[in-house]
Structure formats: C-alpha cells, structure tokens
Design a protein around this motif. Structure first.
Motif, PDB file in Angstrom:
ATOM      1  N   ILE A 107       1.629  22.973  29.760  1.00 11.61           N
ATOM      2  CA  ILE A 107       0.220  23.298  29.533  1.00 11.61           C
ATOM      3  C   ILE A 107      -0.109  24.674  30.117  1.00 11.61           C
ATOM      4  N   LYS A 108      -0.764  25.509  29.312  1.00 16.04           N
ATOM      5  CA  LYS A 108      -1.176  26.841  29.751  1.00 16.04           C
ATOM      6  C   LYS A 108      -2.435  26.762  30.622  1.00 16.04           C
ATOM      7  N   PRO A 109      -2.622  27.715  31.530  1.00 17.07           N
ATOM      8  CA  PRO A 109      -3.863  27.758  32.317  1.00 17.07           C
ATOM      9  C   PRO A 109      -5.119  27.809  31.437  1.00 17.07           C
ATOM     10  N   SER A 110      -5.058  28.541  30.347  1.00 15.58           N
ATOM     11  CA  SER A 110      -6.220  28.629  29.457  1.00 15.58           C
ATOM     12  C   SER A 110      -6.528  27.282  28.814  1.00 15.58           C
ATOM     13  N   ASP A 111      -5.476  26.488  28.556  1.00 13.32           N
ATOM     14  CA  ASP A 111      -5.701  25.152  27.990  1.00 13.32           C
ATOM     15  C   ASP A 111      -6.322  24.210  29.019  1.00 13.32           C
ATOM     16  N   TRP A 112      -5.897  24.360  30.282  1.00 12.67           N
ATOM     17  CA  TRP A 112      -6.536  23.576  31.346  1.00 12.67           C
ATOM     18  C   TRP A 112      -8.020  23.928  31.427  1.00 12.67           C
ATOM     19  N   PHE A 113      -8.323  25.211  31.341  1.00 11.92           N
ATOM     20  CA  PHE A 113      -9.719  25.635  31.413  1.00 11.92           C
ATOM     21  C   PHE A 113     -10.527  25.049  30.258  1.00 11.92           C
ATOM     22  N   LEU A 114      -9.948  25.072  29.065  1.00  8.95           N
ATOM     23  CA  LEU A 114     -10.629  24.519  27.897  1.00  8.95           C
ATOM     24  C   LEU A 114     -10.887  23.027  28.069  1.00  8.95           C
ATOM     25  N   ALA A 115      -9.902  22.326  28.636  1.00 12.93           N
ATOM     26  CA  ALA A 115     -10.040  20.875  28.802  1.00 12.93           C
ATOM     27  C   ALA A 115     -11.014  20.516  29.917  1.00 12.93           C
ATOM     28  N   LEU A 116     -10.873  21.152  31.060  1.00 12.52           N
ATOM     29  CA  LEU A 116     -11.637  20.748  32.240  1.00 12.52           C
ATOM     30  C   LEU A 116     -13.106  21.134  32.150  1.00 12.52           C
ATOM     31  N   ARG A 117     -13.437  22.134  31.345  1.00 17.69           N
ATOM     32  CA  ARG A 117     -14.851  22.490  31.197  1.00 17.69           C
ATOM     33  C   ARG A 117     -15.564  21.569  30.206  1.00 17.69           C
ATOM     34  N   PRO A 136     -17.122  18.081  29.009  1.00 14.42           N
ATOM     35  CA  PRO A 136     -17.609  16.836  29.608  1.00 14.42           C
ATOM     36  C   PRO A 136     -16.698  15.639  29.314  1.00 14.42           C
ATOM     37  N   ALA A 137     -15.975  15.682  28.197  1.00 12.08           N
ATOM     38  CA  ALA A 137     -15.069  14.584  27.845  1.00 12.08           C
ATOM     39  C   ALA A 137     -13.984  14.406  28.884  1.00 12.08           C
ATOM     40  N   SER A 138     -13.589  15.485  29.566  1.00 11.26           N
ATOM     41  CA  SER A 138     -12.626  15.417  30.660  1.00 11.26           C
ATOM     42  C   SER A 138     -13.316  15.301  32.009  1.00 11.26           C
ATOM     43  N   ALA A 139     -14.398  16.028  32.192  1.00 15.69           N
ATOM     44  CA  ALA A 139     -15.055  16.106  33.499  1.00 15.69           C
ATOM     45  C   ALA A 139     -15.611  14.764  33.954  1.00 15.69           C
TER      46      ALA A 139
END
Length: 423
Positions: free
Chosen positions: A62-72, A74-77
């Motif tokens: 997983i790329k850092p940018s993908d983590w950012f997309l996921a964690l921002r 609400p479905a993940s948060a």
C-alpha cells in the motif's frame, strides 16, 4: 491504474523481503484475497490463514497516498474510532481480555486496509467470483444431501448444512442470490437472454435452498430484506414488482412444503410466535428475551461508557444466582450487536456503531451493481444484528468488513478519479 502506477517504495521493501519481482507480490496479494473469499463460506481456519497472508502482502504494497485516501474517508475513520474506543474500554473493564471482547473487533481493520489496497474492478469481480465459487460448492453438497438423504453425509453439521451453521449458510446464499439477480437483470437489459436465464436460475437455486434447509429465522428475515431491496431497486413502487414477487414467494413456499427439516423448524418458529408466557416459550425465545432484558439493565447502570471491553460474560454471570439464564449458562453475547457494544463501551459506542452503518450505507450512492451490493451488505448486517451480534461473529463479521472494504474502495477510488478529472 496499471501495475506501473502501484507503489514503488513499499513494493521495493517487499521485493527485498521476498527476493522476487515486485509485481509477483501484487499478484500473490490478489490471489490470497480470492482464496480468502473462496474459503469464507466453509472454512474458518482456511479463511483466517489466507486473510492473514493477504493482510501482510497488502501492508507491504500500500502506498502512502492510498493510506491517506483511505484514512480520510469516514468509511474507514468511523470503524477505526469504534475499535479505538473498544481498546480504550479495556482500561475500565473488570475483565479486559474477557470473552466477547476486543479480539472480536480487530476485523474492523479490514475496512481501511482494503479501501487503501489498490484493487481494480476486474480484480474485485474475481474476488467476488471466489466467494461465489465457495458458496456453489456448499450449495451442491446441500442439494445433494437433500435429494439423497441416505448418502455419506454423516459429517454434516445438520440436514443440508455441510459447514458452519444455518445462519451463516443462509446469509451467504442470500447475498449470492441477490448478486446473481442483479447481474441477471443487467444481462436482460442488454438483451443477453441466455446469460440472464442462467444467472436467474442459479439465483433461484440459492434462494430455494435457504428454505429447504433447517431454516434460520434470522436468515429468512435477511433474505426477505434483500429481496425487498432488489424489488425496490428494479421496480421502485411500481405494481410490476408483483410479477416477480409472486413467483419467488411461490418457490419459497414450495421449498418449505417439500423439506422435512424446514417443516420441523417452522413448527418451532410457530411455537415461538405463539408463545405468550414463560411456560410456553421455547429456548430460543426465552433466551433472547432474557439476554435483552438483562442487557438493558447493564446499560442503565453505566450508560455513557459502559462496563468496559470484555465485561459482558462476567456481568451475566453475576446474575446467574438471582436470575439464571434459560440457556443454562451465562454467555458473552446478548444476541444484538447494539447491545453487545453498548454493554461494553456504552451508548457512545452504540452511537459509533449506528454512525458506521449510516456512513457505509450512504457511501454507495449511485445505482451501479457495486453500490447496490454494498447497500445489500449493510442492510443484511443491520437486519442480522437485530437478533445476533453479527459484527462480532467470525464469518458474518468478516464478510461485512471485507465486503465493505472491497466495494467501498472501488467506489471511493472511482469518485476520487472523477473529482480529479473535473478539477
């Protein structure tokens, strides 16, 4: 996005660990996901092993940018916040590692991990086909045992149920029937008649088997809820929905009338429905009423933050002397997901659970098959969680978290690409 767009930095780390071409790691990750989906309907240990392999490979790729997309998102948060509250709840629990506690909710991390994982629609379809294939294997065994009752089925859990239990099998089959019906409808609209007929026939086989086995009350309600969702999606409030509803109901009635295990189960359910005092209640009815009544009392004692993660069983055990359970023993499961959360981390935790369902349901905003399947997953989990703690169980909980992560990731990435294209 093609393979060249995948993570370079983290994949290079994976290359150093495994000593292989980085794209082989991505391929292994994908097939681990397919294998996990295939084993989920019938093997707990197989699913756990393949899921663990997938998670390791996903974390590497997983790329850092993908983590950012996921964690921002609400479905993940929100799931992460719920898990964080449960972890924090261990600090004020009398039994922080108790049964029914934190270990049942680590699967919530599947949601952000899968959303962050670069999975194409084609790969998502292959993963779904893996799940369908696993369910087909179970369906063949189930129908074979029902038509050949004297066969070598001694290892079955019960009549028509080769693996796990009737609630799990019914839930998996209901999702398969729903997904196949959606695909059949699309094929019909595209004038691909043979494909539409084949998919419809297979969907009806899954649907019929739900009513042929030793029927699960929760499974039946979930199935009817998904059927209602399908009718609303296809017909809205138009009377034409009856053209499909009537023959499907007839198929269910015929299946019930020809199945001895189903008839036996219906008799038990009828006893439950007619019960109007404690002397008439069956074990199922009496136990659930006892679980729910005591759970409400526990929540009233600590409404905001609950009694702490892992405290459920000890709380029920504390009442065994004065108010013994009809079930015969104290269990760490109040058979309702909201109550299971609220007992441990209060109404704050219950509110996070409701918020998670709300966010996940409205994440699937368009009328695409992906979004429709996402809403079906959420509806099924909500309905099932009224009568069982589905999110905390092994199969239903894993199915929910994995499916929401997979389908949610596809929807979020599509929306992200569209917003980038418009900017």
């Amino acid at each position: 996005m093609d393979n060249e767009g995948l993570c370079v930095t983290s994949l290079d780390i994976g290359t150093k660990i495994f000593g292989k071409n980085r794209y082989a790691i991505v391929s292994a990750r994908h097939w681990a996901a397919v294998a996990s989906a295939f084993t989920l309907p019938w093997s707990t240990s197989g699913q756990a092993i393949t899921a663990a392999i997938f998670v390791v490979l996903a974390l590497i790729t997983i790329k850092p940018s993908d983590w950012f997309l996921a964690l921002r998102s609400p479905a993940s948060a929100v799931p992460i916040a719920l898990l964080g509250l449960l972890l924090l709840g261990m600090s004020w629990s009398s039994d922080p590692t108790g049964a029914g506690g934190i270990t049942h909710y680590f699967k919530l991390l599947f949601i952000p991990i899968l959303i962050a994982t670069e999975i194409s629609p084609r790969q998502g379809f292959q993963i779904a086909c893996g799940f369908l294939t696993g369910c087909l294997m179970v369906l063949v065994l189930s129908l074979a045992s029902l038509t050949w009752s004297s066969g070598p089925w001694w290892w079955f859990k019960s009549a028509g149920i080769p693996f796990k239990d009737n609630a799990v099998q019914s839930g998996c089959f209901a999702l398969c029937a729903f997904g196949l019906a959606v695909l059949a409808t699309r094929a019909a609209h595209q004038m691909r008649v043979r494909l539409a007929v084949g998919l419809s026939a297979l969907a009806l086989l899954f649907f019929a088997d739900i009513f042929l086995i030793y029927v699960s009350k929760t499974g039946m309600i979930e199935t009817l809820a998904l059927f209602g969702l399908f009718l609303f999606w296809e017909f809205g409030g138009h009377p034409r929905a009856l053209l499909l509803a009537i023959p499907v109901v007839v198929i269910a009635v015929i299946a019930l009338s020809f199945s001895v295990p189903a008839q036996r189960r219906l008799a038990e359910i009828a006893t439950d429905v007619r019960a109007n005092d404690a002397s008439q209640e069956t074990l199922s009815t009496a136990s659930r009423r006892d679980f729910w009544r005591k759970a409400v009392g526990f929540i009233e004692e600590a409404p905001l933050l609950g009694h702490g993660t892992g405290s459920t069983k000890s709380l029920y055990e504390s009442l065994q002397t004065s108010a013994p359970s009809p079930y015969g023993e104290a269990v760490p499961d109040p058979h309702n997901q909201f109550l299971a959360i609220a007992i441990q981390v209060g109404l704050l935790g219950g509110a996070l659970l409701l918020l998670m369902w709300w966010v996940h349901f409205f994440m699937f905003f368009d009328g695409s098959p992906i979004s429709l399947m996402g809403r079906a997953i959420v509806v099924q989990n909500i309905v099932g969680s009224l009568f069982n703690s589905h999110l905390s169980t092994v199969t239903q909980g894993t199915l929910y978290c994995a499916a929401i992560g997979l389908l949610g990731g596809l929807v979020i990435r599509k929306s992200h690409r569209n917003s980038d294209g418009q900017s």
